[in-house]
Design a protein around this motif. Sequence first.
Motif, PDB file in Angstrom:
ATOM      1  N   TYR A 125       0.773  -1.077   0.159  1.00 28.66           N
ATOM      2  CA  TYR A 125      -0.004   0.011   0.030  1.00 28.66           C
ATOM      3  C   TYR A 125       0.847   1.234   0.021  1.00 28.66           C
ATOM      4  CZ  TYR A 125      -3.456   3.339   2.001  1.00 28.66           C
ATOM      5  OH  TYR A 125      -4.179   4.585   2.414  1.00 28.66           O
ATOM      6  N   VAL A 126       1.723   1.260   1.065  1.00 27.33           N
ATOM      7  CA  VAL A 126       2.876   2.578   0.915  1.00 27.33           C
ATOM      8  C   VAL A 126       3.458   2.643  -0.332  1.00 27.33           C
ATOM      9  CG1 VAL A 126       4.874   3.444   1.877  1.00 27.33           C
ATOM     10  CG2 VAL A 126       3.036   2.477   3.621  1.00 27.33           C
ATOM     11  N   ARG A 127       3.983   1.405  -0.953  1.00 25.97           N
ATOM     12  CA  ARG A 127       4.504   1.719  -2.212  1.00 25.97           C
ATOM     13  C   ARG A 127       3.762   2.061  -3.281  1.00 25.97           C
ATOM     14  NH1 ARG A 127       8.145  -3.927  -1.078  1.00 25.97           N
ATOM     15  NH2 ARG A 127       9.652  -2.902   0.132  1.00 25.97           N
ATOM     16  N   ARG A 128       2.501   1.772  -3.429  1.00 27.25           N
ATOM     17  CA  ARG A 128       1.572   2.217  -4.499  1.00 27.25           C
ATOM     18  C   ARG A 128       1.378   3.637  -4.187  1.00 27.25           C
ATOM     19  NH1 ARG A 128      -0.158  -2.231  -7.521  1.00 27.25           N
ATOM     20  NH2 ARG A 128      -1.417  -3.034  -5.737  1.00 27.25           N
ATOM     21  N   SER A 129       1.198   3.944  -3.073  1.00 26.33           N
ATOM     22  CA  SER A 129       1.139   5.467  -2.875  1.00 26.33           C
ATOM     23  C   SER A 129       2.380   6.015  -3.166  1.00 26.33           C
ATOM     24  CB  SER A 129       0.825   5.777  -1.212  1.00 26.33           C
ATOM     25  OG  SER A 129       0.412   7.094  -1.091  1.00 26.33           O
ATOM     26  N   ILE A 130       3.590   5.908  -2.933  1.00 30.54           N
ATOM     27  CA  ILE A 130       4.840   6.314  -3.393  1.00 30.54           C
ATOM     28  C   ILE A 130       4.950   6.298  -5.053  1.00 30.54           C
ATOM     29  CG2 ILE A 130       7.131   6.318  -3.533  1.00 30.54           C
ATOM     30  CD1 ILE A 130       7.260   5.012  -0.778  1.00 30.54           C
ATOM     31  N   ALA A 131       4.199   5.333  -5.536  1.00 31.67           N
ATOM     32  CA  ALA A 131       4.307   5.185  -7.072  1.00 31.67           C
ATOM     33  C   ALA A 131       3.547   6.548  -7.878  1.00 31.67           C
ATOM     34  CB  ALA A 131       3.732   3.924  -7.605  1.00 31.67           C
ATOM     35  N   THR A 132       2.240   6.964  -7.067  1.00 28.26           N
ATOM     36  CA  THR A 132       1.591   8.003  -7.413  1.00 28.26           C
ATOM     37  C   THR A 132       2.413   9.168  -7.596  1.00 28.26           C
ATOM     38  OG1 THR A 132       0.634   8.698  -5.326  1.00 28.26           O
ATOM     39  CG2 THR A 132      -0.614   7.165  -6.741  1.00 28.26           C
ATOM     40  N   SER A 133       3.434   9.522  -6.694  1.00 24.24           N
ATOM     41  CA  SER A 133       4.071  10.510  -6.518  1.00 24.24           C
ATOM     42  C   SER A 133       5.174  10.494  -7.523  1.00 24.24           C
ATOM     43  CB  SER A 133       5.040  10.331  -5.270  1.00 24.24           C
ATOM     44  OG  SER A 133       6.004  11.448  -5.282  1.00 24.24           O
ATOM     45  N   ALA A 134       5.744   9.106  -7.863  1.00 26.11           N
ATOM     46  CA  ALA A 134       6.788   9.155  -8.924  1.00 26.11           C
ATOM     47  C   ALA A 134       5.957   9.347 -10.380  1.00 26.11           C
ATOM     48  CB  ALA A 134       6.977   7.483  -8.831  1.00 26.11           C
ATOM     49  N   GLN A 135       4.676   9.033 -10.500  1.00 22.31           N
ATOM     50  CA  GLN A 135       4.142   9.262 -11.716  1.00 22.31           C
ATOM     51  C   GLN A 135       3.943  10.814 -12.062  1.00 22.31           C
ATOM     52  OE1 GLN A 135       3.656   7.040 -14.066  1.00 22.31           O
ATOM     53  NE2 GLN A 135       2.296   8.144 -15.657  1.00 22.31           N
ATOM     54  N   ALA A 136       3.593  11.459 -10.989  1.00 22.59           N
ATOM     55  CA  ALA A 136       3.174  12.908 -11.027  1.00 22.59           C
ATOM     56  C   ALA A 136       4.497  13.536 -11.329  1.00 22.59           C
ATOM     57  CB  ALA A 136       2.875  13.139  -9.639  1.00 22.59           C
ATOM     58  N   LEU A 137       5.685  13.049 -10.850  1.00 23.79           N
ATOM     59  CA  LEU A 137       7.056  13.630 -11.171  1.00 23.79           C
ATOM     60  C   LEU A 137       7.337  13.159 -12.699  1.00 23.79           C
ATOM     61  CD1 LEU A 137      10.025  14.171 -10.367  1.00 23.79           C
ATOM     62  CD2 LEU A 137      10.479  11.763 -10.246  1.00 23.79           C
ATOM     63  N   LYS A 138       6.913  12.261 -13.191  1.00 24.79           N
ATOM     64  CA  LYS A 138       7.303  11.867 -14.675  1.00 24.79           C
ATOM     65  C   LYS A 138       6.424  12.963 -15.482  1.00 24.79           C
ATOM     66  CE  LYS A 138       6.729   8.087 -17.752  1.00 24.79           C
ATOM     67  NZ  LYS A 138       6.261   6.390 -17.793  1.00 24.79           N
ATOM     68  N   ALA A 139       5.262  13.267 -15.168  1.00 24.25           N
ATOM     69  CA  ALA A 139       4.373  13.847 -15.665  1.00 24.25           C
ATOM     70  C   ALA A 139       4.993  15.363 -15.833  1.00 24.25           C
ATOM     71  CB  ALA A 139       2.954  13.873 -15.400  1.00 24.25           C
ATOM     72  N   ILE A 140       5.113  15.799 -14.596  1.00 26.53           N
ATOM     73  CA  ILE A 140       5.780  17.484 -14.613  1.00 26.53           C
ATOM     74  C   ILE A 140       6.809  17.481 -15.348  1.00 26.53           C
ATOM     75  CG2 ILE A 140       6.540  18.932 -12.757  1.00 26.53           C
ATOM     76  CD1 ILE A 140       3.590  18.771 -12.935  1.00 26.53           C
ATOM     77  N   HIS A 141       7.763  16.497 -15.345  1.00 20.79           N
ATOM     78  CA  HIS A 141       8.945  16.717 -16.001  1.00 20.79           C
ATOM     79  C   HIS A 141       8.625  16.664 -17.719  1.00 20.79           C
ATOM     80  CE1 HIS A 141      12.405  16.707 -13.523  1.00 20.79           C
ATOM     81  NE2 HIS A 141      11.621  16.202 -12.608  1.00 20.79           N
TER      82      HIS A 141
END
Length: 226
Positions: A125-141
């Motif tokens: 669950y925690v890692r999936r939540s972190i994965a949303t942050s990683a995807q947001a990072l990818k999009a903003i870049h």
Amino acid sequence: MPTSNILASVFGRSPIGPIQKHITTVHQCASQLDPFFQAVFAEEWERVYDLQQKIIKLENEADAIKRSIRLSLPKSLFLPVPRTDLLEIVTGQDKVANRAKDIAGLMFGRKMVIPESMQDVFITYVRRSIATSAQALKAIHELDELLETGFQGREVERVVKMVEELDDIESETDRDQVKVRRMLFALEQKLPPVDVIFLYKIIEWVGDLADRAARVGSHLQLLLAR
């Protein structure tokens, strides 16, 4: 005055680089929750403390970048996007780091223990939540590429797909949250009531971190639609 300085005074410096630096720092902050919870599971409280301090440091760095962007973003910036939209993206990003700090602070402050039978599902669950942050990072870049293409063409389609993937990851996080809550519900009678209350709070906040990262994508999607 040199021509380059004249142009800079008229058009302003692009805020895209600082915004991307901000989301990078925010994601680094959120990512520390993985080793943080691993240390919590092992009840290695000195390491838990060290990781909490690292999360606080990164959150403070994100705050400093956010303030710099707000102070330096000129009202007369010539970009194909409104200044207010860029500020909303930065605010949304910052809330992800804030929530990571909240989670670490409560967990360490109360020296909370996650029941062993819940740990595997919880860290997923925690890692999936972190994965949303990683995807947001990818999009903003992708923002600089969007600027270069004038927010048109295939690059827009590419970013829209990234945001859709971000929403999918966040939905998976919602399903993970249901699983974790059910497991805790089954254990309630065996745990001190106060511990149960705060465990539910942590479960809620881990999901909220994912929600906040997904909102960054929503702000970006609104920006694309203008």
